[in-house]
Design a protein around this motif. Structure first.
Motif, PDB file in Angstrom:
ATOM      1  N   ASP A   1      50.942  -5.415  31.553  1.00 29.12           N
ATOM      2  CA  ASP A   1      51.080  -6.405  32.625  1.00 29.12           C
ATOM      3  C   ASP A   1      49.810  -7.220  32.847  1.00 29.12           C
ATOM      4  O   ASP A   1      49.762  -8.085  33.725  1.00 29.12           O
ATOM      5  CB  ASP A   1      51.490  -5.725  33.930  1.00 29.12           C
ATOM      6  N   GLY A   2      48.761  -6.976  32.037  1.00 35.59           N
ATOM      7  CA  GLY A   2      47.518  -7.734  32.155  1.00 35.59           C
ATOM      8  C   GLY A   2      46.469  -7.088  33.027  1.00 35.59           C
ATOM      9  O   GLY A   2      45.336  -7.588  33.095  1.00 35.59           O
TER      10      GLY A   2
ATOM     11  N   ILE B   1      51.822 -11.825  17.816  1.00 37.42           N
ATOM     12  CA  ILE B   1      51.098 -12.172  19.037  1.00 37.42           C
ATOM     13  C   ILE B   1      51.643 -13.474  19.610  1.00 37.42           C
ATOM     14  O   ILE B   1      51.908 -14.429  18.855  1.00 37.42           O
ATOM     15  CB  ILE B   1      49.598 -12.334  18.754  1.00 37.42           C
ATOM     16  N   ASP B   2      51.799 -13.518  20.919  1.00 43.44           N
ATOM     17  CA  ASP B   2      52.200 -14.755  21.585  1.00 43.44           C
ATOM     18  C   ASP B   2      51.688 -14.722  23.017  1.00 43.44           C
ATOM     19  O   ASP B   2      51.314 -13.667  23.541  1.00 43.44           O
ATOM     20  CB  ASP B   2      53.724 -14.903  21.568  1.00 43.44           C
ATOM     21  N   TYR B   3      51.641 -15.901  23.634  1.00 44.72           N
ATOM     22  CA  TYR B   3      51.312 -15.977  25.050  1.00 44.72           C
ATOM     23  C   TYR B   3      52.498 -15.526  25.894  1.00 44.72           C
ATOM     24  O   TYR B   3      53.662 -15.761  25.545  1.00 44.72           O
ATOM     25  CB  TYR B   3      50.954 -17.414  25.441  1.00 44.72           C
ATOM     26  N   LYS B   4      52.193 -14.883  27.013  1.00 46.98           N
ATOM     27  CA  LYS B   4      53.232 -14.585  27.986  1.00 46.98           C
ATOM     28  C   LYS B   4      53.710 -15.886  28.624  1.00 46.98           C
ATOM     29  O   LYS B   4      53.008 -16.904  28.600  1.00 46.98           O
ATOM     30  CB  LYS B   4      52.694 -13.652  29.081  1.00 46.98           C
TER      31      LYS B   4
ATOM     32  N   VAL C   1      41.367 -13.866  28.042  1.00 45.81           N
ATOM     33  CA  VAL C   1      42.533 -14.425  27.347  1.00 45.81           C
ATOM     34  C   VAL C   1      43.430 -13.326  26.790  1.00 45.81           C
ATOM     35  O   VAL C   1      44.656 -13.496  26.727  1.00 45.81           O
ATOM     36  CB  VAL C   1      42.079 -15.394  26.230  1.00 45.81           C
ATOM     37  N   GLU C   2      42.866 -12.169  26.428  1.00 39.64           N
ATOM     38  CA  GLU C   2      43.689 -11.106  25.866  1.00 39.64           C
ATOM     39  C   GLU C   2      44.644 -10.517  26.900  1.00 39.64           C
ATOM     40  O   GLU C   2      45.649  -9.910  26.540  1.00 39.64           O
ATOM     41  CB  GLU C   2      42.814 -10.017  25.257  1.00 39.64           C
ATOM     42  N   SER C   3      44.346 -10.696  28.180  1.00 38.89           N
ATOM     43  CA  SER C   3      45.253 -10.229  29.228  1.00 38.89           C
ATOM     44  C   SER C   3      46.497 -11.103  29.325  1.00 38.89           C
ATOM     45  O   SER C   3      47.475 -10.729  29.976  1.00 38.89           O
ATOM     46  CB  SER C   3      44.540 -10.206  30.589  1.00 38.89           C
ATOM     47  N   GLN C   4      46.461 -12.273  28.684  1.00 36.52           N
ATOM     48  CA  GLN C   4      47.581 -13.214  28.739  1.00 36.52           C
ATOM     49  C   GLN C   4      48.505 -13.086  27.529  1.00 36.52           C
ATOM     50  O   GLN C   4      49.429 -13.881  27.362  1.00 36.52           O
ATOM     51  CB  GLN C   4      47.051 -14.649  28.798  1.00 36.52           C
ATOM     52  N   LEU C   5      48.249 -12.091  26.688  1.00 39.80           N
ATOM     53  CA  LEU C   5      48.988 -11.977  25.438  1.00 39.80           C
ATOM     54  C   LEU C   5      50.057 -10.895  25.519  1.00 39.80           C
ATOM     55  O   LEU C   5      49.957  -9.934  26.286  1.00 39.80           O
ATOM     56  CB  LEU C   5      48.032 -11.660  24.287  1.00 39.80           C
ATOM     57  N   THR C   6      51.066 -11.064  24.691  1.00 33.69           N
ATOM     58  CA  THR C   6      52.097 -10.051  24.535  1.00 33.69           C
ATOM     59  C   THR C   6      52.285  -9.800  23.038  1.00 33.69           C
ATOM     60  O   THR C   6      51.999 -10.674  22.217  1.00 33.69           O
ATOM     61  CB  THR C   6      53.427 -10.492  25.174  1.00 33.69           C
TER      62      THR C   6
ATOM     63  N   ALA D   1      58.595  -7.717  24.198  1.00 31.51           N
ATOM     64  CA  ALA D   1      59.109  -7.067  25.403  1.00 31.51           C
ATOM     65  C   ALA D   1      59.023  -7.979  26.619  1.00 31.51           C
ATOM     66  O   ALA D   1      59.881  -7.922  27.508  1.00 31.51           O
ATOM     67  CB  ALA D   1      58.344  -5.763  25.651  1.00 31.51           C
ATOM     68  N   ALA D   2      57.994  -8.848  26.670  1.00 28.94           N
ATOM     69  CA  ALA D   2      57.770  -9.700  27.839  1.00 28.94           C
ATOM     70  C   ALA D   2      58.500 -11.033  27.756  1.00 28.94           C
ATOM     71  O   ALA D   2      58.360 -11.874  28.634  1.00 28.94           O
ATOM     72  CB  ALA D   2      56.271  -9.940  28.019  1.00 28.94           C
TER      73      ALA D   2
END
Length: 773
Positions: free
Chosen positions: A470-471, A576-579, A590-595, A631-632
């Motif tokens: 969840d970041g 890898i993709d952005y949420k 920025v890694e907290s924004q990834l899924t 998943a996100a």
């Protein structure tokens, strides 16, 4: 895993000690007029079936025979065949120079002729002849090898205004692009309208989209290996071209005749000169141009030692008066030492440097800021080729790359709304070792088996943070310079095999695994200043792809036609993709924004090619599916990736009317890209905000386009030659969509309207004058 690699090398050493009592004949095949090495030239022994070989990427060949007297035949497409009758009683060196045919009355298409389509175990290989690529009509008349590559099955263009390409369902950053061994991270000029590759400077282009050889690694989908011209070591020549939007010039000649040569090639657009003709002051003071420079030099000390230097520099500049400025550049340099130990063992040692960076400047008074990003590599690589006997040919080597990445820094004035911030620089070492064996098991069975061991070491200095899905933060730790943060060890097996059904057809099968530790974070379909390169970390694991493929290959009408049908299935891990709703511009976390998730791609590729005669060309068709699962996103369900296209068709024709006139045409059709459209809207403060449901649940309209071209050769003169190239891009004014946006209707209240933008909705003619002295 280390045990397996050690065991493989011990096995290799044992095989060396048991080599058969044969002698070797080896050497280099070159062009007699220029001294350029010929890649993929055929060398065979007359009267002995399946006795031949081809020259490697540096024009070198080696054949093992029982001592005796033989007739050797040397040939290359477009060159006169040479026959040599000699006694080979001991290891012998024989260099051969071939002359260009002077009575060619036809165009020869030979994508893939360097490796026989039937007998070679290599699958998914496209090899492009630059003479052919230069005849395919392209926008503004600028020859572009990437645009030609995208006309092949399994390769999909990222679209108009984009030099990127997708291979078998992979993203554009999952292609390893090499220029004389140096990686190129952004191959686009002017946001992708042109590629960074000046065709005048290129000798050979090979694209591996399946069955990737073990010497390549670091990307999931493909390897585009481009080699520059060495330069003419016989005489000095000057050539170039003047076009509507760009001009180019190439100078080459001997440093010491027959021993060393140089090549210098430059290109520049002058679109900015047209801006100065505008009556609008803002437009007149704007900038819009790119230029690039290729240089190569080599010197051969003797038959066994030579050095080579290759360099590339390219820069783009775009800006609007005092509002904003955007510029980016690529720098790449390769030093190669070539050593031939003996007729069986061939060595190349590389030192490579490359640097890609971009800068965005906001110049508006009171809101100034500067955004920069950079990736810099320093590499060492050692490659060896060993010809054990007529059945076994080995390649082995090792490499180490030092990565330094600055994902994004923002600096601003005191009055700016931005605060100075940066995404921390990251450092790492990427190492690899490989071993492969081309084994001619029988007259019918050929096997290419390899193994690659890669290891990624992420090191300090810096602060490294672990995040929950969840970041939220799990932990954070500071590391000193050189301190190990994380390492990832991966074993990558490779296996390809061909079984010849008869002299004209074969079936092939391949499996390969690839890993990737350098990742591009992007939320757009073209190169953008928002794009960020990041390394694997404690949160980002190496991307992994496993691909299996099989195919049927056939030659008919005495090799005039070639046909292939290939099926593939690819599994993708750690994608890898952005949420949804991610903040990614200069975000320190920025890694907290990834899924992270998985992917799959599968398809059928059909290819029919006519190689000889006045009319040549090919038809390529791809039926495919490319999906991702996060998943996100979309509740974890598989959804189409944006590069997913069900149908992709290309038809290319080249017709040689006579000695002076040649005509060409290309037609493409493709399913529209997957996109996300709004499913609802609401108003906040009088502004309309759109809401979206599923990712990539809709499609852009299908694309189709016809381009035509013609080349007129000037009358032959003793000291110079000229030609004119004409082309029309988008002949029947197809409105292929570049982007679709949504807005409130100005005429119908409370109504939303879709607005389609096409980059080139009208035919674009071009003309180029080419010359050579």
């Amino acid at each position: 895993m280390h045990k397996y690699i050690i065991l493989s090398f011990l096995l290799f050493a044992a095989l060396l000690s048991q080599a058969q009592k044969k002698v070797s004949i080896s050497g280099t095949v070159t062009g007699i007029n220029s001294g350029e090495t010929l890649i993929g030239a055929s060398v065979r022994v007359a009267g002995i079936k399946n006795s031949g070989t081809i020259t490697n990427s540096y024009g070198f060949y080696s054949l093992s025979v029982v001592p005796g007297e033989y007739t050797f035949i040397f040939s290359y497409v477009g060159y006169e065949e040479v026959t040599k009758r000699i006694k080979v009683l001991r290891d012998t060196t024989l260099g051969v120079a071939l002359a260009i045919k002077t009575n060619l009355s036809e165009v020869v298409v030979h994508a893939s002729t360097q490796k026989d389509i039937v007998s070679s175990p290599q699958m998914g290989l496209i090899q492009m002849d630059m003479k052919q690529a230069n005849m395919v009509p392209v926008i503004m008349g600028e020859r572009d090898v990437l645009k030609t590559i995208s006309l092949m099955p399994g390769v999909k263009s990222a679209g108009e205004g984009n030099a990127g390409f997708y291979v078998r369902g992979g993203a554009s950053d999952q292609n390893l692009i090499l220029l004389d061994g140096a990686p190129i991270y952004n191959a686009a000029h002017l946001f992708g309208f042109f590629s960074v590759f000046n065709s005048d400077a290129i000798k050979d282009v090979s694209l591996y989209k399946g069955g990737m050889p073990a010497q390549y690694g670091g990307r999931l989908s493909s390897v585009l290996d481009i080699k520059m011209n060495d330069g003419n070591n016989q005489k000095t020549t000057l050539e170039g071209g003047l076009g509507l939007i760009a001009s180019r010039l190439k100078l080459e000649g001997p440093i010491v005749k027959n021993k060393g040569s140089f090549m210098l090639s430059g290109r520049r657009t002058y679109a900015d000169l047209f801006l100065k003709l505008s009556s609008d002051t803002a437009v007149k003071k704007s900038s819009l141009y790119f230029y690039d420079l290729n240089v190569k030099a080599n010197y051969k000390f003797n038959d066994k030692n030579g050095i080579y230097f290759s360099g590339y520099y390219g820069k783009d500049q775009m800006g609007v008066r005092d509002l904003f400025s955007l510029h980016w550049s690529n720098v790449a340099g390769t030093f190669r030492y070539n050593h031939i130990f003996n007729s069986r063992l061939f060595s190349n040692t590389y030192f490579i440097y490359n640097n890609y960076n971009y800068t965005v400047e906001q110049l508006k008074n009171g809101n100034e800021f500067n955004l920069t990003s950079k990736i810099e590599d320093l590499s060492f690589k050692q490659d060896l080729e060993y010809k054990l006997n007529s059945s076994h040919s080995f390649k082995l080597g090792a490499s180490v790359i030092h990565h330094k990445i600055a994902p994004g820094d923002i600096s601003s004035t005191d009055s700016s709304s931005f605060n100075d911030q940066h995404v921390q620089r990251r450092y790492g070492f990427e190492t690899a070792a490989y071993l492969s064996d081309h084994w001619k098991a029988t007259d019918r069975l050929n096997v290419l088996a390899g193994i690659r061991l890669s290891d990624m070491f992420i090191v300090g200095p810096g602060t490294f943070t672990k995040y929950n899905p969840d970041g939220s933060t799990i932990s954070s730790k500071d590391y000193t310079s050189g301190q190990l943060v994380k390492s990832y060890l991966n074993l990558e097996p490779r296996l390809s095999a061909s079984y010849r059904l008869n002299d004209f057809s074969s079936i092939k099968l391949s499996y390969n695994r690839n890993t990737q530790n350098i990742h591009l974070l992007s939320n757009s379909t073209s190169s953008s200043p928002n794009d960020l390169y990041v390394m694997s970390s404690e949160n980002i694991q190496p991307e992994i792809a496993d691909q299996i493929s099989t195919g049927y290959f056939r030659k008919f009408k005495n090799g005039q036609f070639e046909f292939s049908a290939e099926l593939y299935y690819k599994w993708l891990q750690n994608q890898i993709d952005y949420k949804d709703g991610a903040e990614f511009i200069a975000n320190k976390e920025v890694e907290s924004q990834l899924t992270y998730g998985d992917g799959r791609a599968y398809g059928l590729e059909l290819f029919l090619k006519k190689k000889y005669g006045r009319l040549n060309g090919w038809i390529g068709y791809t039926l495919s599916r490319t999906e991702r699962s996060f998943a996100a996103i979309n509740h974890g369900k598989y959804y189409p990736a944006r590069q997913d296209r069900t149908h992709d068709l290309s038809i290319v024709g080249i017709y040689k009317l006579n000695k002076r006139w040649s005509f060409s045409a290309s037609f493409i059709y493709g399913t529209g890209n997957a996109v996300s459209y709004p499913t609802g809207k609401y108003s906040i403060g009088g502004n309309t905000t759109y809401s979206y449901s599923e990712r990539n649940g809709y499609r852009l309209p299908a694309t189709n386009r016809l381009d035509i071209g013609a080349t007129l050769e000037g009358k032959k003169h003793k000291n110079y030659q000229t030609s004119w190239t004409f082309s029309i891009y988008n002949v029947y004014a197809s409105h292929d969509p570049y982007i679709i946006t949504f807005r409130d209707s100005k005429t119908k209240p409370n109504t939303t309207e879709a607005v389609e933008t096409s980059l080139f909705p009208v035919p674009i003619p071009s003309i180029t004058w080419n010359f050579k002295f």
